[in-house]
Design a protein around this motif. Structure first.
Motif, PDB file in Angstrom:
ATOM      1  N   SER A 154       0.835  -1.209   0.000  1.00 20.20           N
ATOM      2  CA  SER A 154       0.000   0.000   0.000  1.00 20.20           C
ATOM      3  C   SER A 154       0.865   1.253   0.000  1.00 20.20           C
ATOM      4  CB  SER A 154      -0.924   0.026   1.213  1.00 20.20           C
ATOM      5  OG  SER A 154      -1.853  -1.007   1.164  1.00 20.20           O
ATOM      6  N   LEU A 155       1.900   1.242   0.808  1.00 19.49           N
ATOM      7  CA  LEU A 155       2.808   2.379   0.883  1.00 19.49           C
ATOM      8  C   LEU A 155       3.465   2.628  -0.472  1.00 19.49           C
ATOM      9  CD1 LEU A 155       4.167   4.514   2.645  1.00 19.49           C
ATOM     10  CD2 LEU A 155       5.832   2.776   3.314  1.00 19.49           C
ATOM     11  N   ALA A 156       3.934   1.572  -1.111  1.00 18.70           N
ATOM     12  CA  ALA A 156       4.556   1.705  -2.435  1.00 18.70           C
ATOM     13  C   ALA A 156       3.551   2.239  -3.458  1.00 18.70           C
ATOM     14  CB  ALA A 156       5.124   0.363  -2.886  1.00 18.70           C
ATOM     15  N   ARG A 157       2.314   1.768  -3.395  1.00 22.06           N
ATOM     16  CA  ARG A 157       1.277   2.222  -4.322  1.00 22.06           C
ATOM     17  C   ARG A 157       0.980   3.708  -4.117  1.00 22.06           C
ATOM     18  NH1 ARG A 157      -3.650   3.250  -3.251  1.00 22.06           N
ATOM     19  NH2 ARG A 157      -3.750   1.980  -1.370  1.00 22.06           N
ATOM     20  N   ILE A 158       0.869   4.137  -2.864  1.00 23.95           N
ATOM     21  CA  ILE A 158       0.576   5.543  -2.557  1.00 23.95           C
ATOM     22  C   ILE A 158       1.688   6.446  -3.062  1.00 23.95           C
ATOM     23  CG2 ILE A 158       0.365   7.197  -0.651  1.00 23.95           C
ATOM     24  CD1 ILE A 158      -1.137   4.889   0.872  1.00 23.95           C
ATOM     25  N   VAL A 159       2.931   6.064  -2.819  1.00 17.95           N
ATOM     26  CA  VAL A 159       4.066   6.870  -3.271  1.00 17.95           C
ATOM     27  C   VAL A 159       4.118   6.909  -4.793  1.00 17.95           C
ATOM     28  CG1 VAL A 159       6.589   6.986  -3.317  1.00 17.95           C
ATOM     29  CG2 VAL A 159       5.398   6.556  -1.156  1.00 17.95           C
ATOM     30  N   ALA A 160       3.915   5.771  -5.437  1.00 16.09           N
ATOM     31  CA  ALA A 160       3.972   5.712  -6.901  1.00 16.09           C
ATOM     32  C   ALA A 160       2.858   6.518  -7.560  1.00 16.09           C
ATOM     33  CB  ALA A 160       3.905   4.260  -7.370  1.00 16.09           C
ATOM     34  N   ALA A 161       1.719   6.631  -6.909  1.00 14.76           N
ATOM     35  CA  ALA A 161       0.569   7.325  -7.495  1.00 14.76           C
ATOM     36  C   ALA A 161       0.571   8.831  -7.233  1.00 14.76           C
ATOM     37  CB  ALA A 161      -0.729   6.713  -6.966  1.00 14.76           C
ATOM     38  N   ALA A 162       1.527   9.322  -6.469  1.00 11.61           N
ATOM     39  CA  ALA A 162       1.595  10.761  -6.193  1.00 11.61           C
ATOM     40  C   ALA A 162       1.794  11.524  -7.503  1.00 11.61           C
ATOM     41  CB  ALA A 162       2.744  11.051  -5.231  1.00 11.61           C
TER      42      ALA A 162
END
Length: 112
Positions: A6-14
């Motif tokens: 989830s953390l990786a997804r949130i950072v990537a979607a910024a």
């Protein structure tokens, strides 16, 4: 609690501009299970489009505020509303650092 994925997804979607735009503070707002993104956006008024932007994401809201105008932002007003106790607000840089730490801590496959 966020998983590493989830953390990786949130950072990537910024927003892509965040990586190079140092004139703004970039925040990620994570609502708890008691608040929906719709609730959050209803309470998060952009006061001045020239100093801040709000971008809804999958389960989060991305908020950028110009460094010299933090005190005038809608995030400041949001902090005075009851909904704020159901939010976690973190800097994008912090989440990038946590993602990097999580990447280092995850077990790597053993070469054969």
């Amino acid at each position: 609690m966020l998983t590493c994925q989830s953390l990786a997804r949130i950072v990537a979607a910024a927003p892509a501009a965040w990586a190079s735009d140092r004139g703004y503070e970039h925040r990620v707002i994570l609502p708890t299970r008691h608040v929906t993104i719709h609730d959050l956006l209803a309470g998060a008024a952009v006061r001045h489009e020239d100093i801040e932007t709000i971008v809804p994401g999958r389960g989060v809201v991305y908020w950028s505020i110009r460094h010299d105008a933090v005190g005038r932002s809608g995030l400041t007003a949001l902090a005075r509303q009851p909904i704020y106790e159901h939010l976690t607000v973190r800097s994008h840089d912090l989440l990038v650092g946590l993602r990097d730490l999580a990447d280092q801590a995850e077990p790597q496959p053993v070469p054969r």
